[in-house]
Design a protein around this motif. Structure first.
Motif, PDB file in Angstrom:
ATOM      1  N   ARG A  23      62.205  56.806  68.299  1.00 48.41           N
ATOM      2  CA  ARG A  23      61.268  56.301  67.291  1.00 48.41           C
ATOM      3  C   ARG A  23      60.036  55.731  67.995  1.00 48.41           C
ATOM      4  N   THR A  24      58.891  55.825  67.326  1.00 47.69           N
ATOM      5  CA  THR A  24      57.648  55.267  67.847  1.00 47.69           C
ATOM      6  C   THR A  24      57.334  53.985  67.092  1.00 47.69           C
ATOM      7  N   LEU A  25      57.055  52.926  67.845  1.00 47.02           N
ATOM      8  CA  LEU A  25      56.732  51.621  67.259  1.00 47.02           C
ATOM      9  C   LEU A  25      55.307  51.255  67.647  1.00 47.02           C
ATOM     10  N   GLU A  26      54.586  50.614  66.737  1.00 48.59           N
ATOM     11  CA  GLU A  26      53.270  50.076  67.055  1.00 48.59           C
ATOM     12  C   GLU A  26      53.378  48.567  67.043  1.00 48.59           C
ATOM     13  N   SER A  92      46.555  47.112  70.459  1.00 52.49           N
ATOM     14  CA  SER A  92      47.899  47.466  70.017  1.00 52.49           C
ATOM     15  C   SER A  92      48.573  48.323  71.084  1.00 52.49           C
ATOM     16  N   ALA A  93      49.874  48.367  71.003  1.00 51.11           N
ATOM     17  CA  ALA A  93      50.667  49.191  71.921  1.00 51.11           C
ATOM     18  C   ALA A  93      51.574  50.089  71.092  1.00 51.11           C
ATOM     19  N   ARG A  94      51.580  51.347  71.409  1.00 50.23           N
ATOM     20  CA  ARG A  94      52.500  52.295  70.767  1.00 50.23           C
ATOM     21  C   ARG A  94      53.518  52.715  71.819  1.00 50.23           C
ATOM     22  N   ILE A  95      54.786  52.519  71.497  1.00 51.66           N
ATOM     23  CA  ILE A  95      55.841  52.928  72.424  1.00 51.66           C
ATOM     24  C   ILE A  95      56.851  53.789  71.683  1.00 51.66           C
ATOM     25  N   GLN A  96      57.272  54.839  72.347  1.00 54.78           N
ATOM     26  CA  GLN A  96      58.357  55.657  71.814  1.00 54.78           C
ATOM     27  C   GLN A  96      59.596  55.282  72.610  1.00 54.78           C
TER      28      GLN A  96
END
Length: 130
Positions: A23-26, A92-96
């Motif tokens: 899943r990708t979270l922001e 912001s940071a987007r991490i999968q």
């Protein structure tokens, strides 16, 4: 084992991650973005629903593997009437991530401003026969 800690994640997001799909979270919390500046793809991260100020020894969480990470800045300009405008910046940071295991925090380091949050976790006690 000490790893980076991401705090204040919704219990619903943690439940979704436990299903096993990436899943990708922001993330927009400053303390989580600061923590992610030391994280690379392939690293493991501790995630918990507990806020940074309240995380302590014995708190539950999950270990996730970071598949990808992007930290970026967004600039927005808002115009009101012809004489007033406001410029805003939002980082912001987007991490999968992908779920690895459940764990418990043994200790917490780095609750200071501009320092990454690191948690000492209990090692997994799961053994696979084969």
């Amino acid at each position: 084992m000490k790893i980076a800690a991401i705090t204040g994640i919704s219990p619903n997001v943690i439940a979704e991650l436990k299903k096993g799909k990436p899943r990708t979270l922001e993330l927009q919390s400053a303390h989580n973005i600061i923590t992610l500046t030391d994280v690379l793809p392939g690293d493991h991260v501790f995630m918990t629903h507990i806020d940074l100020d309240d995380v302590c020894s014995g708190d539950p969480g999950i270990i996730v593997e970071v598949l990808s990470i992007t930290i970026n800045m967004k600039r927005m300009v808002e115009y009101i009437n012809p004489y007033y405008y406001e410029e805003k910046e939002r980082m912001s940071a987007r991490i999968q991530v992908k779920y690895v295991d459940n764990t418990i925090a043994k200790g917490v380091d780095g609750r200071y401003w501009a320092k990454p949050t690191v948690v000492d976790i209990l090692p997994s006690a799961v053994f696979h026969a084969g």
